[in-house]
Design a protein around this motif. Structure first.
Motif, mmCIF file in Angstrom:
data_model
loop_
_atom_site.group_PDB
_atom_site.id
_atom_site.type_symbol
_atom_site.label_atom_id
_atom_site.label_comp_id
_atom_site.label_asym_id
_atom_site.label_seq_id
_atom_site.Cartn_x
_atom_site.Cartn_y
_atom_site.Cartn_z
ATOM 1 N N MET A 1 49.475 59.413 37.819
ATOM 2 C CA MET A 1 49.540 58.236 36.955
ATOM 3 C C MET A 1 48.616 57.118 37.402
ATOM 4 O O MET A 1 48.509 56.087 36.738
ATOM 5 C CB MET A 1 50.979 57.712 36.895
ATOM 6 C CG MET A 1 51.977 58.702 36.329
ATOM 7 S SD MET A 1 51.547 59.243 34.659
ATOM 8 C CE MET A 1 51.836 57.721 33.756
ATOM 9 N N ALA A 2 47.930 57.285 38.522
ATOM 10 C CA ALA A 2 46.996 56.267 38.998
ATOM 11 C C ALA A 2 45.724 56.294 38.158
ATOM 12 O O ALA A 2 45.235 57.360 37.787
ATOM 13 C CB ALA A 2 46.658 56.491 40.461
ATOM 14 N N ALA A 3 45.184 55.114 37.870
ATOM 15 C CA ALA A 3 43.962 55.051 37.058
ATOM 16 C C ALA A 3 43.120 53.851 37.472
ATOM 17 O O ALA A 3 43.645 52.763 37.719
ATOM 18 C CB ALA A 3 44.313 54.943 35.580
ATOM 19 N N LEU A 4 41.815 54.065 37.528
ATOM 20 C CA LEU A 4 40.893 52.957 37.700
ATOM 21 C C LEU A 4 40.908 52.116 36.428
ATOM 22 O O LEU A 4 40.959 52.659 35.315
ATOM 23 C CB LEU A 4 39.488 53.485 37.956
ATOM 24 C CG LEU A 4 39.294 54.249 39.267
ATOM 25 C CD1 LEU A 4 37.953 54.973 39.254
ATOM 26 C CD2 LEU A 4 39.385 53.312 40.462
ATOM 27 N N CYS A 5 40.885 50.807 36.574
ATOM 28 C CA CYS A 5 41.010 49.951 35.406
ATOM 29 C C CYS A 5 40.414 48.584 35.694
ATOM 30 O O CYS A 5 39.998 48.280 36.814
ATOM 31 C CB CYS A 5 42.482 49.803 35.007
ATOM 32 S SG CYS A 5 43.472 48.895 36.229
ATOM 33 N N HIS A 6 40.390 47.739 34.659
ATOM 34 C CA HIS A 6 40.076 46.331 34.852
ATOM 35 C C HIS A 6 40.949 45.507 33.920
ATOM 36 O O HIS A 6 41.451 46.006 32.910
ATOM 37 C CB HIS A 6 38.590 46.051 34.617
ATOM 38 C CG HIS A 6 38.126 46.271 33.213
ATOM 39 N ND1 HIS A 6 37.736 47.508 32.737
ATOM 40 C CD2 HIS A 6 37.983 45.409 32.167
ATOM 41 C CE1 HIS A 6 37.368 47.412 31.476
ATOM 42 N NE2 HIS A 6 37.528 46.147 31.098
ATOM 43 N N ARG A 7 41.140 44.240 34.287
ATOM 44 C CA ARG A 7 41.946 43.333 33.463
ATOM 45 C C ARG A 7 41.070 42.775 32.348
ATOM 46 O O ARG A 7 39.966 42.284 32.581
ATOM 47 C CB ARG A 7 42.525 42.211 34.307
ATOM 48 C CG ARG A 7 43.499 42.733 35.357
ATOM 49 C CD ARG A 7 44.161 41.611 36.130
ATOM 50 N NE ARG A 7 45.155 40.907 35.318
ATOM 51 C CZ ARG A 7 46.049 40.049 35.811
ATOM 52 N NH1 ARG A 7 46.060 39.781 37.119
ATOM 53 N NH2 ARG A 7 46.920 39.459 35.020
ATOM 54 N N ALA A 8 41.565 42.847 31.124
ATOM 55 C CA ALA A 8 40.770 42.459 29.956
ATOM 56 C C ALA A 8 40.381 40.989 30.002
ATOM 57 O O ALA A 8 39.265 40.626 29.590
ATOM 58 C CB ALA A 8 41.561 42.750 28.685
ATOM 59 N N ILE A 9 41.244 40.129 30.511
ATOM 60 C CA ILE A 9 40.982 38.694 30.477
ATOM 61 C C ILE A 9 40.035 38.273 31.587
ATOM 62 O O ILE A 9 39.061 37.533 31.362
ATOM 63 C CB ILE A 9 42.301 37.904 30.563
ATOM 64 C CG1 ILE A 9 43.172 38.214 29.346
ATOM 65 C CG2 ILE A 9 42.042 36.410 30.667
ATOM 66 C CD1 ILE A 9 44.557 37.601 29.406
ATOM 67 N N THR A 10 40.281 38.747 32.782
ATOM 68 C CA THR A 10 39.510 38.288 33.944
ATOM 69 C C THR A 10 38.349 39.204 34.305
ATOM 70 O O THR A 10 37.431 38.799 35.027
ATOM 71 C CB THR A 10 40.422 38.172 35.172
ATOM 72 O OG1 THR A 10 40.868 39.499 35.547
ATOM 73 C CG2 THR A 10 41.619 37.282 34.884
ATOM 74 N N GLY A 11 38.389 40.456 33.835
ATOM 75 C CA GLY A 11 37.361 41.424 34.207
ATOM 76 C C GLY A 11 37.543 42.003 35.598
ATOM 77 O O GLY A 11 36.726 42.815 36.046
ATOM 78 N N GLU A 12 38.613 41.606 36.288
ATOM 79 C CA GLU A 12 38.846 42.063 37.658
ATOM 80 C C GLU A 12 39.146 43.559 37.676
ATOM 81 O O GLU A 12 39.975 44.046 36.917
ATOM 82 C CB GLU A 12 40.021 41.291 38.254
ATOM 83 C CG GLU A 12 40.265 41.535 39.720
ATOM 84 C CD GLU A 12 41.381 40.639 40.251
ATOM 85 O OE1 GLU A 12 41.377 40.370 41.462
ATOM 86 O OE2 GLU A 12 42.248 40.220 39.455
ATOM 87 N N HIS A 13 38.461 44.290 38.561
ATOM 88 C CA HIS A 13 38.650 45.732 38.657
ATOM 89 C C HIS A 13 39.712 46.062 39.701
ATOM 90 O O HIS A 13 39.934 45.309 40.662
ATOM 91 C CB HIS A 13 37.334 46.424 39.020
ATOM 92 C CG HIS A 13 36.375 46.492 37.879
ATOM 93 N ND1 HIS A 13 36.318 47.568 37.019
ATOM 94 C CD2 HIS A 13 35.449 45.602 37.443
ATOM 95 C CE1 HIS A 13 35.392 47.343 36.099
ATOM 96 N NE2 HIS A 13 34.842 46.164 36.336
ATOM 97 N N GLY A 14 40.351 47.204 39.502
ATOM 98 C CA GLY A 14 41.376 47.645 40.432
ATOM 99 C C GLY A 14 41.952 48.976 40.008
ATOM 100 O O GLY A 14 41.288 49.783 39.341
ATOM 101 N N VAL A 15 43.201 49.199 40.372
ATOM 102 C CA VAL A 15 43.908 50.455 40.085
ATOM 103 C C VAL A 15 45.238 50.114 39.427
ATOM 104 O O VAL A 15 45.927 49.168 39.847
ATOM 105 C CB VAL A 15 44.148 51.263 41.371
ATOM 106 C CG1 VAL A 15 44.958 52.525 41.079
ATOM 107 C CG2 VAL A 15 42.817 51.631 42.030
ATOM 108 N N SER A 16 45.595 50.871 38.417
ATOM 109 C CA SER A 16 46.904 50.714 37.774
ATOM 110 C C SER A 16 47.828 51.851 38.180
ATOM 111 O O SER A 16 47.393 52.987 38.396
ATOM 112 C CB SER A 16 46.770 50.672 36.254
ATOM 113 O OG SER A 16 46.403 51.941 35.740
ATOM 114 N N LEU A 17 49.086 51.505 38.297
ATOM 115 C CA LEU A 17 50.167 52.450 38.589
ATOM 116 C C LEU A 17 51.352 52.112 37.692
ATOM 117 O O LEU A 17 51.420 51.003 37.134
ATOM 118 C CB LEU A 17 50.594 52.333 40.052
ATOM 119 C CG LEU A 17 49.604 52.770 41.128
ATOM 120 C CD1 LEU A 17 50.070 52.281 42.504
ATOM 121 C CD2 LEU A 17 49.461 54.288 41.133
ATOM 122 N N PRO A 18 52.322 53.000 37.579
ATOM 123 C CA PRO A 18 53.543 52.642 36.876
ATOM 124 C C PRO A 18 54.249 51.480 37.591
ATOM 125 O O PRO A 18 53.949 51.161 38.745
ATOM 126 C CB PRO A 18 54.374 53.925 36.944
ATOM 127 C CG PRO A 18 53.385 55.013 37.170
ATOM 128 C CD PRO A 18 52.315 54.407 38.017
#
Length: 323
Positions: A14-31
């Motif tokens: 369930m881990a995924a590389l992602c970014h926040r739409a508002i800030t553009g900050e990159h990271g990883v999402s988890l449940p």
């Protein structure tokens, strides 16, 4: 950019590389992450989402106050009051007001019987409890006899509620297992358990909530708890991340020290993340995700400290980068 498959190999499917739409900050999402052992009356619960925790299980509080909570974050499931023998733990403790304990005086399973097992269980259920908590602390006062404990467990199971036990002192883990207690609130730390008993606990489907970091000042208890949890995991036992937040002055949120201790016990990578993302005793919190900013961890050993940067964010804010 990191390899998406390598991230999933380290952290689970369930881990995924992602970014926040508002800030553009990159990271990883988890449940959403959950702490399966807290005491809300002793902490600032509003700090939990900023520390990465979306859901908690309160294992000992005033059932009236817990039932009056509003909705929102963190999502809270609870046991209500500790069920304990007259004069038993945690009654009389400075941190434990009278409202968080109920004395069970006998094994009656007749509804409404004063002091009866069913009466105590029914009260917690009437206030919305998701689990029933029993105290088996032999060094701190009286504990239930086997018949009364079995009656409490049977009454809870008749209502579809699992039973969680605080076990501390010689013979308490066996007492809980014999009574069909579903979950231990702490990895056993006060008695030396033999391999057969640990294997029996795992085979029965019993779960253990970790709470390893509370022993940071007691090396003997810390070593014993990690050793027991390692054996439990090796026997196929299921573990839930829990910290006993409120016990001591610690950060309100994900505790990297707890995760490091779980890592030492053999729960690493996806298995470690699973202890945090298991929604037991309910379903996963909807509409939010965990976001850990920055690059993903490079190795299994990096994961406990890396998870300390987690925050709870609306799922709709996160855009996956690995499609």
């Amino acid at each position: 950019m990191s390899d998406p498959q390598a991230v999933r190999d380290l952290l689970g499917p369930m881990a995924a590389l992602c970014h926040r739409a508002i800030t553009g900050e990159h990271g990883v999402s988890l449940p959403p992450l959950a702490d399966h052992h807290v005491h809300l009356h002793l902490i600032d619960e509003h700090a939990l989402p900023g520390g990465g925790i979306a859901a908690v299980l309160d294992l000992g509080g005033d059932p009236v106050q817990l039932a009056r909570r509003g909705h929102g974050l963190p999502h809270v499931a609870y046991a209500g009051a500790f069920l304990t023998a007259p004069g038993g733990y945690p009654s009389g403790r400075p941190w434990a007001p009278d409202a968080i304990s109920r004395f069970v005086t006998g094994p009656s399973t007749h509804p409404g019987e004063p002091g009866g097992a069913a009466t105590a269980v029914d009260e917690q259920a009437s206030f919305g409890a998701s689990v029933i908590k029993v105290a088996l602390h032999a060094a701190a006062g009286p504990v239930f006899d086997p018949t009364t404990l079995a009656a409490v467990a049977a009454s809870a199971h008749a209502r579809g509620l699992p039973v969680v036990a605080h076990v501390e002192g010689d013979g308490m883990t066996r007492l809980a297992l014999d009574a069909r207690v579903d979950v231990l609130a702490h990895t056993p730390f006060s008695e030396d358990l033999d391999a057969d008993l640990i294997a029996r606990a795992a085979a029965s489907g019993q779960r253990w909530i970790s709470t390893l970091d509370i022993h940071a000042g007691d090396p003997a208890a810390a070593e014993r708890a990690v050793r027991h949890l390692s054996a439990f995991v090796s026997s196929g036992g299921s573990v839930l991340y829990g910290t006993d937040l409120g016990n001591g002055d610690r950060r309100v949120g994900v505790l990297p020290a707890e995760l490091a201790a779980l890592h030492r016990a053999g729960l690493r990578g996806p298995a470690l993340v699973e202890t945090l993302t298991d929604p037991w005793p309910g379903s996963a919190v909807e509409g939010v995700s965990t976001f850990v900013p920055g690059p993903p961890p490079a190795t299994l050993d990096d994961i406990p400290a890396w998870l300390g940067g987690a925050v709870v964010v609306p799922t709709e804010e996160l855009i996956h980068d690995d499609h």
